[in-house]
Design a protein around this motif. Structure first.
Motif, mmCIF file in Angstrom:
data_model
loop_
_atom_site.group_PDB
_atom_site.id
_atom_site.type_symbol
_atom_site.label_atom_id
_atom_site.label_comp_id
_atom_site.label_asym_id
_atom_site.label_seq_id
_atom_site.Cartn_x
_atom_site.Cartn_y
_atom_site.Cartn_z
ATOM 1 N N VAL A 84 -6.047 12.717 10.146
ATOM 2 C CA VAL A 84 -5.203 11.570 9.800
ATOM 3 C C VAL A 84 -3.826 12.041 9.343
ATOM 4 C CG1 VAL A 84 -4.896 9.782 8.031
ATOM 5 C CG2 VAL A 84 -7.041 9.908 9.323
ATOM 6 N N LEU A 85 -3.798 13.022 8.457
ATOM 7 C CA LEU A 85 -2.520 13.537 7.965
ATOM 8 C C LEU A 85 -1.745 14.231 9.077
ATOM 9 C CD1 LEU A 85 -3.609 14.896 4.471
ATOM 10 C CD2 LEU A 85 -2.513 12.714 5.010
ATOM 11 N N LEU B 256 0.816 -1.212 0.000
ATOM 12 C CA LEU B 256 0.000 0.000 0.000
ATOM 13 C C LEU B 256 0.854 1.269 0.000
ATOM 14 C CD1 LEU B 256 -2.811 1.294 0.090
ATOM 15 C CD2 LEU B 256 -2.718 1.109 2.598
ATOM 16 N N PRO B 257 1.929 1.361 0.811
ATOM 17 C CA PRO B 257 2.749 2.575 0.745
ATOM 18 C C PRO B 257 3.344 2.824 -0.642
ATOM 19 C CG PRO B 257 3.182 1.417 2.785
ATOM 20 C CD PRO B 257 2.331 0.504 1.942
ATOM 21 N N GLU B 258 3.834 1.767 -1.311
ATOM 22 C CA GLU B 258 4.375 1.963 -2.662
ATOM 23 C C GLU B 258 3.263 2.338 -3.633
ATOM 24 O OE1 GLU B 258 6.876 -0.263 -6.238
ATOM 25 O OE2 GLU B 258 6.455 -1.359 -4.383
ATOM 26 N N PHE B 259 2.117 1.686 -3.497
ATOM 27 C CA PHE B 259 0.971 1.991 -4.351
ATOM 28 C C PHE B 259 0.608 3.472 -4.231
ATOM 29 C CE2 PHE B 259 -3.464 2.344 -5.428
ATOM 30 C CZ PHE B 259 -3.757 1.328 -6.327
ATOM 31 N N ALA B 260 0.484 3.964 -2.988
ATOM 32 C CA ALA B 260 0.098 5.362 -2.764
ATOM 33 C C ALA B 260 1.180 6.325 -3.255
ATOM 34 C CB ALA B 260 -0.184 5.595 -1.283
ATOM 35 N N ALA B 261 2.446 5.985 -3.016
ATOM 36 C CA ALA B 261 3.531 6.862 -3.455
ATOM 37 C C ALA B 261 3.593 6.951 -4.973
ATOM 38 C CB ALA B 261 4.857 6.357 -2.891
ATOM 39 N N ARG B 262 3.417 5.827 -5.633
ATOM 40 C CA ARG B 262 3.480 5.830 -7.097
ATOM 41 C C ARG B 262 2.248 6.506 -7.699
ATOM 42 N NH1 ARG B 262 6.253 0.648 -9.787
ATOM 43 N NH2 ARG B 262 6.102 2.157 -11.494
ATOM 44 N N LEU C 140 0.195 10.090 9.483
ATOM 45 C CA LEU C 140 -0.149 8.970 8.604
ATOM 46 C C LEU C 140 -0.072 9.444 7.150
ATOM 47 C CD1 LEU C 140 -2.947 7.934 10.979
ATOM 48 C CD2 LEU C 140 -1.205 6.303 10.220
ATOM 49 N N MET C 141 0.485 8.620 6.290
ATOM 50 C CA MET C 141 0.764 9.035 4.913
ATOM 51 C C MET C 141 -0.374 8.727 3.949
ATOM 52 S SD MET C 141 3.659 10.506 5.128
ATOM 53 C CE MET C 141 4.046 10.657 3.392
ATOM 54 N N GLN C 142 -1.152 7.677 4.234
ATOM 55 C CA GLN C 142 -2.275 7.317 3.359
ATOM 56 C C GLN C 142 -3.370 6.675 4.193
ATOM 57 O OE1 GLN C 142 0.939 6.201 1.933
ATOM 58 N NE2 GLN C 142 1.102 4.670 3.539
ATOM 59 N N ALA C 143 -4.596 6.864 3.727
ATOM 60 C CA ALA C 143 -5.758 6.322 4.437
ATOM 61 C C ALA C 143 -6.768 5.804 3.427
ATOM 62 C CB ALA C 143 -6.395 7.385 5.323
ATOM 63 N N ASP D 225 -7.497 11.049 -3.744
ATOM 64 C CA ASP D 225 -6.646 11.706 -2.762
ATOM 65 C C ASP D 225 -6.003 10.659 -1.861
ATOM 66 O OD1 ASP D 225 -6.262 13.079 0.087
ATOM 67 O OD2 ASP D 225 -6.231 14.647 -1.446
ATOM 68 N N ARG D 226 -4.755 10.895 -1.514
ATOM 69 C CA ARG D 226 -4.009 9.937 -0.698
ATOM 70 C C ARG D 226 -4.637 9.710 0.674
ATOM 71 N NH1 ARG D 226 2.490 9.776 -1.144
ATOM 72 N NH2 ARG D 226 2.916 8.031 0.254
ATOM 73 N N SER D 227 -5.388 10.676 1.176
ATOM 74 C CA SER D 227 -6.012 10.546 2.499
ATOM 75 C C SER D 227 -7.396 9.902 2.449
ATOM 76 C CB SER D 227 -6.113 11.913 3.173
ATOM 77 O OG SER D 227 -6.994 12.759 2.456
#
Length: 335
Positions: A291-292, A69-75, A296-299, A312-314
């Motif tokens: 959350v941000l 999930l972190p890579e998915f959200a970052a990309r 937290l980086m993504q939700a 949106d990443r959140s």
């Protein structure tokens, strides 16, 4: 069924429990699971059998690019997300996530995020929605009393086991038992945690159903959560402490639930926690901001949509995966 509850169930059917709304062409998507289990009753479609889950993983491995999930959200944020990308997530922290799902994920070499409801870690009691289903569907009595100020809820005849097994909460014409469950669920969902626990203790006493959940329905133990966090490819995320509908409670209470669950998860695994999931998908713009602010980086939400350029990443949308074969899952994902 009253119109307020009917409207809520229609909304659920259109979002977290939408069956036919998956994209018809290949687009990035986040998948949401809860339990890898076979249950006597499953009104919210939370269970995927171990055999089907294993088949789904193999189908995804063949036909999709599965990212953490972190890579998915970052990309997604930097514009490099492949069109065939998928991220796998689990909500709530059921023990079966550690006992069954994680070994299958590791065997398949696929990453996943496990969101933990930290107030349930090491608890022997049921998740309240599962306990309520067991109580309402098996209670030999004709009524359940929520409290002294309200009329008893009429239960009607006990449903046959097949009726119970096949029922889903978004069915528009429930049996009397099913209608009783929906009525009580809608009241309990918006109670404070102390009031809800008091109500559930009373229901257990009235019905004779044990407060202790069977092993297959329990949350993770602390040991299981720590072992899980050490498995390759498994990310631990936060999912609040008491599983409230965040969008329905005051801002200060939201902040406490978000921050405390993040801190608790970090205490369990010994490293930073960067991912979050909204219980029931409930959130507002204020919730996303909190959350941000918590670091937290993504939700993730429960909105059943593919990832798009406007996501949106959140507030990332997710598709709830049902008890499908692997071929059915990839077909619904547009492969």
């Amino acid at each position: 069924m009253n119109s307020h509850l009917s409207g809520k169930l229609k909304a659920l059917a259109g979002r977290a429990w939408r069956k036919l709304g998956l994209p018809q062409s290949q687009r990035p998507a986040i998948l949401m699971y809860h339990r890898i289990a076979i249950a006597s009753g499953d009104p919210w479609d939370l269970c995927v059998s171990p055999d089907n889950f294993a088949a789904q993983l193999q189908a995804l491995k063949r036909r999709r690019r599965v990212l953490s999930l972190p890579e998915f959200a970052a990309r997604h944020a930097d514009g490099s997300l492949p069109g065939n990308a998928v991220a796998i997530t689990f909500d709530d922290g059921y023990a079966c996530n550690a006992e069954i799902a994680a070994p299958l994920l590791v065997e398949a070499g696929l990453p996943a995020t496990m969101f933990l409801c930290t107030g349930m870690i090491d608890a022997s009691r049921w998740f309240w929605w599962d306990a309520l289903e067991e109580i309402v569907m098996t209670h030999a009595g004709s009524t359940l009393q929520l409290d002294a100020e309200t009329e008893p809820v009429q239960l009607g005849p006990i449903d046959a086991s097949e009726v119970r097994r096949r029922w889903r909460a978004f069915i528009t014409q429930p049996t009397p038992r099913q209608a009783a469950y929906l009525s009580l669920w809608s009241r309990l969902k918006f109670m404070s945690e102390p009031d809800r626990q008091a109500a559930m203790i009373s229901f257990h006493a009235q019905s004779g159903v044990s407060v202790e959940a069977p092993a297959a329905a329990r949350s993770m133990s602390l040991t299981q959560a720590r072992v899980l966090a050490g498995r390759p490819g498994i990310e631990i995320g936060a999912h609040t402490v008491t599983h409230p509908a965040l969008g329905e409670i005051p801002s200060d209470a939201q902040r406490q639930e978000i921050t405390a669950s993040k801190v608790a998860c970090e205490g369990i695994i010994g490293r930073s926690v960067v991912s979050f999931a909204y219980p029931y998908g409930s959130h507002t713009a204020e919730t996303a901001r909190l959350v941000l602010e918590a670091g937290l980086m993504q939700a993730c939400t429960t909105i059943a949509e593919p990832i798009s350029t406007t996501s949106d990443r959140s507030t990332l949308p997710r598709y709830q995966v049902l008890d499908w074969s692997g071929d059915v899952l990839v077909r619904k994902l547009g492969l």
